[in-house]
Enzyme design. Structure first.
Site, PDB file in Angstrom:
ATOM      1  N   LYS A  52      -9.370   2.607   5.305  1.00  0.00           N
ATOM      2  CA  LYS A  52     -10.159   1.897   4.287  1.00  0.00           C
ATOM      3  C   LYS A  52     -11.196   0.989   4.946  1.00  0.00           C
ATOM      4  CE  LYS A  52      -6.388   2.390   1.014  1.00  0.00           C
ATOM      5  NZ  LYS A  52      -5.175   1.847   0.393  1.00  0.00           N
ATOM      6  N   GLN A  96      -1.643  -3.389  -0.329  1.00  0.00           N
ATOM      7  CA  GLN A  96      -1.121  -2.093   0.105  1.00  0.00           C
ATOM      8  C   GLN A  96       0.361  -1.969  -0.256  1.00  0.00           C
ATOM      9  OE1 GLN A  96      -3.092   0.316   1.368  1.00  0.00           O
ATOM     10  NE2 GLN A  96      -1.398   1.737   1.542  1.00  0.00           N
ATOM     11  N   ASP A 119      -7.889  -0.927  -7.145  1.00  0.00           N
ATOM     12  CA  ASP A 119      -6.899   0.153  -7.101  1.00  0.00           C
ATOM     13  C   ASP A 119      -6.662   0.737  -8.492  1.00  0.00           C
ATOM     14  OD1 ASP A 119      -5.753   1.034  -4.718  1.00  0.00           O
ATOM     15  OD2 ASP A 119      -4.455  -0.732  -4.530  1.00  0.00           O
TER      16      ASP A 119
HETATM   17  N1  GUN Z   1       0.002   3.022  -0.888  1.00  0.00           N
HETATM   18  C1  GUN Z   1      -0.260   4.357  -0.895  1.00  0.00           C
HETATM   19  N2  GUN Z   1      -1.390   4.611  -1.575  1.00  0.00           N
HETATM   20  C2  GUN Z   1      -1.857   3.425  -2.016  1.00  0.00           C
HETATM   21  C3  GUN Z   1      -3.010   3.037  -2.768  1.00  0.00           C
HETATM   22  O1  GUN Z   1      -3.826   3.843  -3.194  1.00  0.00           O
HETATM   23  N3  GUN Z   1      -3.141   1.702  -2.999  1.00  0.00           N
HETATM   24  C4  GUN Z   1      -2.235   0.775  -2.560  1.00  0.00           C
HETATM   25  N4  GUN Z   1      -2.451  -0.495  -2.866  1.00  0.00           N
HETATM   26  N5  GUN Z   1      -1.162   1.114  -1.864  1.00  0.00           N
HETATM   27  C5  GUN Z   1      -0.977   2.428  -1.590  1.00  0.00           C
END
Ligand code: GUN
Length: 294
Positions: A52, A96, A119
């Site tokens: 990211k 996350q 998200d």
């Molecule tokens: N863990 C796995 N995929 C994601 C996601 O798209 N967002 C977040 N916040 N955690 C994750």
């Protein structure tokens, strides 16, 4: 049969976002700023957050990672979320997942200001999306929509069968594709572990979305000739044929299903690359105040 090349589409969208950011900054606007909260040292989470950060720098966003040890209390994490909510320089942020067991994922998600929830996990965004209001749509369903749109795949009146009813994939994509929109206007059937006569249903699918998390579950006999198949699954299995000793399998038995399809996503390289792009799209929307205003 044509492959739905998620990597190519992801690169295309990334360039479009980068051009837009450049124009915003040139015009004296603010550089979009995404923050990620990372708790503990889970390897996969570290990797995702690293990807990211890299994507942010590629499109010209500012990015910040806030790291906490997994001994952080729920209250301390909720305070960190409140600080991000109140920080005017942060346009959007993510926490996350998964979080350590002593912290409630849902409590943390609901503490995020929906206006910064890039998200798309907050119930306000999920609810708004469900009734067709502007909202941050979560990464995987948004990635599927982007793929269908970019390949100009006809969806109106098509029978779309979704395998899986998870809150982050099956349920939202079933909802989006049923909406009066393009891509959308589908007749949608959502199937799950208790569905009877599954193959009978999947064989009637013009568009089949496999998001059940079971490696190579979908076989050729379950797929109609000419179907569009979107494979959301990624299961890592041991392999003596790759350098790393691992390979990724989708929810679809690709080799036997692909010849029957009009379009199919490969795994990896299908939906996966578009998920980070969706986060970048949402961060750009947040920076512009496009969903909730400034
Ligand atoms: N863990 C796995 N995929 C994601 C996601 O798209 N967002 C977040 N916040 N955690 C994750």
């Amino acid at each position: 049969m044509e492959l739905l090349d998620g990597k190519r589409i992801a690169d295309e969208v990334k360039q479009e976002i980068a051009a837009e950011v450049e124009a915003i900054v040139k015009a004296g606007g603010k550089t979009p700023h995404l923050a990620a909260v990372l708790v503990g040292h889970d390897g996969a989470s570290e990797t995702y957050v690293g990807h990211k950060e890299k994507a942010c720098s590629q499109v010209g966003f500012k990015s910040t990672v806030l790291r906490f040890e997994d001994t952080i209390t729920e209250e301390e994490l909720l305070n960190a979320v409140a600080d991000l909510n109140n920080n005017p320089d942060i346009d959007g942020f993510i926490v996350q997942m998964p979080l350590p067991k002593h912290i409630s994922d849902q409590k943390v998600i609901e503490a995020i200001d929906p206006r910064k929830d890039v998200d798309g996990f907050h119930p306000v965004n999920v609810g708004r999306m469900t009734i067709g209001l502007p909202a941050y749509v979560s990464a995987t369903p948004d990635g599927i929509i982007e793929l269908l749109r970019r390949y100009k795949i006809e969806t109106a009146g098509k029978h779309c069968v979704v395998l899986g009813r998870s809150n982050i994939v099956g349920r939202p994509i079933a909802n989006l594709l049923s909406q009066k929109a393009y891509p959308g206007d589908c007749t949608v059937t959502m199937c799950h572990s208790r569905t009877k006569n599954l193959a009978e249903i999947t064989r009637t699918a013009d568009i089949l979305i496999a998001a059940l998390g079971s490696a190579e579950f979908v076989t050729a006999e379950m797929v109609k000739e000419g179907a569009v198949v979107i494979d959301v699954g990624i299961t890592r299995v041991k392999s003596d044929k790759t350098k790393s000793g691992w390979k990724l399998l989708g929810d679809v038995k690709f080799d036997e299903v692909a010849p029957k399809c009009s379009y199919i996503t490969p795994v990896p390289g299908g939906v996966g690359p578009l998920t980070i792009i969706s986060l970048m799209k949402n961060t750009l929307l947040a920076g512009k105040g496009a969903i909730y205003g400034k």
